[in-house]
Scaffold this motif. Structure first.
Motif, PDB file in Angstrom:
ATOM      1  N   CYS A 175       5.154  55.659  46.841  1.00  0.00           N
ATOM      2  CA  CYS A 175       4.977  56.112  48.217  1.00  0.00           C
ATOM      3  C   CYS A 175       3.863  57.151  48.240  1.00  0.00           C
ATOM      4  O   CYS A 175       3.764  57.980  47.337  1.00  0.00           O
ATOM      5  N   VAL A 176       3.047  57.083  49.287  1.00  0.00           N
ATOM      6  CA  VAL A 176       1.960  58.051  49.462  1.00  0.00           C
ATOM      7  C   VAL A 176       2.450  59.156  50.385  1.00  0.00           C
ATOM      8  O   VAL A 176       3.064  58.882  51.423  1.00  0.00           O
ATOM      9  N   GLY A 177       2.180  60.389  50.015  1.00  0.00           N
ATOM     10  CA  GLY A 177       2.505  61.511  50.899  1.00  0.00           C
ATOM     11  C   GLY A 177       1.331  61.784  51.816  1.00  0.00           C
ATOM     12  O   GLY A 177       0.182  61.619  51.431  1.00  0.00           O
ATOM     13  N   HIS A 191      13.234  59.383  60.065  1.00  0.00           N
ATOM     14  CA  HIS A 191      12.541  58.098  59.950  1.00  0.00           C
ATOM     15  C   HIS A 191      11.051  58.351  59.711  1.00  0.00           C
ATOM     16  O   HIS A 191      10.471  59.273  60.286  1.00  0.00           O
ATOM     17  N   GLU A 192      10.445  57.530  58.845  1.00  0.00           N
ATOM     18  CA  GLU A 192       8.986  57.517  58.653  1.00  0.00           C
ATOM     19  C   GLU A 192       8.574  56.044  58.595  1.00  0.00           C
ATOM     20  O   GLU A 192       8.854  55.350  57.625  1.00  0.00           O
ATOM     21  N   MET A 193       7.907  55.572  59.635  1.00  0.00           N
ATOM     22  CA  MET A 193       7.487  54.168  59.696  1.00  0.00           C
ATOM     23  C   MET A 193       6.224  53.977  58.855  1.00  0.00           C
ATOM     24  O   MET A 193       5.253  54.725  59.008  1.00  0.00           O
ATOM     25  N   GLU A 194       6.209  52.961  57.979  1.00  0.00           N
ATOM     26  CA  GLU A 194       5.087  52.850  57.040  1.00  0.00           C
ATOM     27  C   GLU A 194       4.666  51.409  56.753  1.00  0.00           C
ATOM     28  O   GLU A 194       5.493  50.501  56.687  1.00  0.00           O
ATOM     29  N   LEU A 195       3.373  51.254  56.540  1.00  0.00           N
ATOM     30  CA  LEU A 195       2.833  50.014  55.983  1.00  0.00           C
ATOM     31  C   LEU A 195       3.200  49.948  54.506  1.00  0.00           C
ATOM     32  O   LEU A 195       3.083  50.945  53.794  1.00  0.00           O
ATOM     33  N   PHE A 231       1.568  60.953  45.134  1.00  0.00           N
ATOM     34  CA  PHE A 231       2.544  59.860  45.123  1.00  0.00           C
ATOM     35  C   PHE A 231       3.919  60.346  44.690  1.00  0.00           C
ATOM     36  O   PHE A 231       4.041  61.288  43.917  1.00  0.00           O
ATOM     37  N   PHE A 232       4.923  59.677  45.215  1.00  0.00           N
ATOM     38  CA  PHE A 232       6.287  59.820  44.697  1.00  0.00           C
ATOM     39  C   PHE A 232       6.879  58.411  44.654  1.00  0.00           C
ATOM     40  O   PHE A 232       6.215  57.448  45.040  1.00  0.00           O
ATOM     41  N   CYS A 233       8.083  58.283  44.150  1.00  0.00           N
ATOM     42  CA  CYS A 233       8.654  56.945  43.930  1.00  0.00           C
ATOM     43  C   CYS A 233      10.043  56.819  44.531  1.00  0.00           C
ATOM     44  O   CYS A 233      10.738  57.806  44.740  1.00  0.00           O
ATOM     45  N   VAL A 291      10.477  51.456  56.401  1.00  0.00           N
ATOM     46  CA  VAL A 291      10.814  52.810  56.849  1.00  0.00           C
ATOM     47  C   VAL A 291      11.166  53.637  55.615  1.00  0.00           C
ATOM     48  O   VAL A 291      12.017  53.238  54.818  1.00  0.00           O
ATOM     49  N   ASP A 292      10.456  54.749  55.452  1.00  0.00           N
ATOM     50  CA  ASP A 292      10.727  55.697  54.371  1.00  0.00           C
ATOM     51  C   ASP A 292      11.764  56.679  54.898  1.00  0.00           C
ATOM     52  O   ASP A 292      11.409  57.694  55.492  1.00  0.00           O
ATOM     53  N   LEU A 293      13.049  56.339  54.716  1.00  0.00           N
ATOM     54  CA  LEU A 293      14.106  57.249  55.173  1.00  0.00           C
ATOM     55  C   LEU A 293      14.126  58.477  54.264  1.00  0.00           C
ATOM     56  O   LEU A 293      14.017  58.357  53.038  1.00  0.00           O
ATOM     57  N   ALA A 306      15.665  63.575  47.828  1.00  0.00           N
ATOM     58  CA  ALA A 306      15.293  63.584  49.252  1.00  0.00           C
ATOM     59  C   ALA A 306      14.737  62.231  49.686  1.00  0.00           C
ATOM     60  O   ALA A 306      14.780  61.873  50.868  1.00  0.00           O
ATOM     61  N   LYS A 307      14.196  61.493  48.730  1.00  0.00           N
ATOM     62  CA  LYS A 307      13.450  60.271  49.063  1.00  0.00           C
ATOM     63  C   LYS A 307      14.018  59.001  48.450  1.00  0.00           C
ATOM     64  O   LYS A 307      13.876  57.930  49.023  1.00  0.00           O
ATOM     65  N   GLY A 308      14.593  59.099  47.259  1.00  0.00           N
ATOM     66  CA  GLY A 308      14.886  57.884  46.482  1.00  0.00           C
ATOM     67  C   GLY A 308      16.340  57.482  46.463  1.00  0.00           C
ATOM     68  O   GLY A 308      16.813  56.933  45.484  1.00  0.00           O
TER      69      GLY A 308
HETATM   70 MN    MN Z   1       6.714  58.680  53.841  1.00  0.00          MN
END
Ligand code: MN
Length: 238
Positions: free
Chosen positions: A35-37, A84-88, A58-60, A115-117, A136-138
């Motif tokens: 994932c790109v920040g 919510h974070e909507m992403e390509l 980046f994070f994973c 979506v990067d919840l 927080a992300k994974g």
């Molecule tokens: Mn994101």
């Protein structure tokens, strides 16, 4: 996958995480999720950052954090502020290291909408303390995605088109892929200087402005023009 016939496992190995491919019967096996920040200037500003073009970071997420076609996503544990974070999403079809920007799009298999919840409260705490973002992300089910649409334009689909997310029918995020600070080819080239990309890798490319909290009962619907859509309801914690 070929498995050494003399190798025996202590228990059944986990199933490979996969995603459907739009309009095809075959599935896309997921290897890793990067994932790109901060990749849209207006989102950088809303998160209190400097919108100057700093190198992407980046994070994973784990491969099995990806979900597809689930109507319900339970509100995750250990957070009071799920965002919510909507992403390509870029799906890599051919791997490589130190990929040149000019060659990068030839490594694209296709794209998805995802979506990067994010457990925003845990992320804020991690930032403050200089701790990793993993929890927080994974977390489980943190990456609901559409099917992957195979690229028909040589990877150029990721450079323009609307990217939107609505909650209960009300638009929250309304951007364009053309606003990405780092383009698809640049992200692939940059990431491939850190790791060897391989077929099956996914890259979530960051989110436009308008991120915000989700509550139990919210219906989330996101769409990227010409690529795909995702829809789910936040339900009670299990
Ligand atoms: Mn994101």
């Amino acid at each position: 996958m070929l498995i050494d016939p003399i190798m025996t496992f202590a228990f059944d190995p986990p199933a490979v995480a996969t995603m459907p491919i739009a309009d095809e019967d075959t599935r896309f096996p997921i290897r890793r999720v990067f994932c790109v920040g901060r990749n849209y200037a207006d989102h950088v500003v809303e998160m209190g950052g400097d919108p100057d073009r700093e190198e992407p970071f980046f994070f994973c997420k784990p491969a099995d954090a990806v979900s597809h076609g689930r109507d319900d996503i339970p509100y995750p544990s250990r957070t009071m502020d799920l965002h919510h974070e909507m992403e390509l999403v870029i799906a890599i079809g051919t791997g490589g290291t130190n990929i040149k920007e000019s060659d990068a799009l030839t490594h694209v298999f296709g794209f998805a909408a995802g979506v990067d919840l994010t457990r925003r409260d845990l992320q804020a705490e991690a930032k403050k303390r200089g701790r990793p973002w993993d929890m927080a992300k994974g977390f489980d089910l943190s990456a609901p995605m559409s099917a992957i649409r195979r690229s028909k334009a040589g990877g150029k689909e990721g450079d323009a088109g609307f990217i939107r997310l609505a909650v209960n029918g009300e638009t929250r995020q309304d951007g364009d892929l053309g606003q990405q600070v780092w383009k698809v080819s640049e992200i692939i080239a940059n990431l491939s200087t850190y790791v060897e990309l391989k077929a099956g890798d996914l890259i979530m490319t960051g989110t436009p402005a308008g991120v915000g909290p989700l509550a139990i009962g919210d219906v989330v619907s996101g769409e990227i023009e010409g690529i795909g859509s995702v829809r789910f309801t936040m339900t009670q914690r299990p």
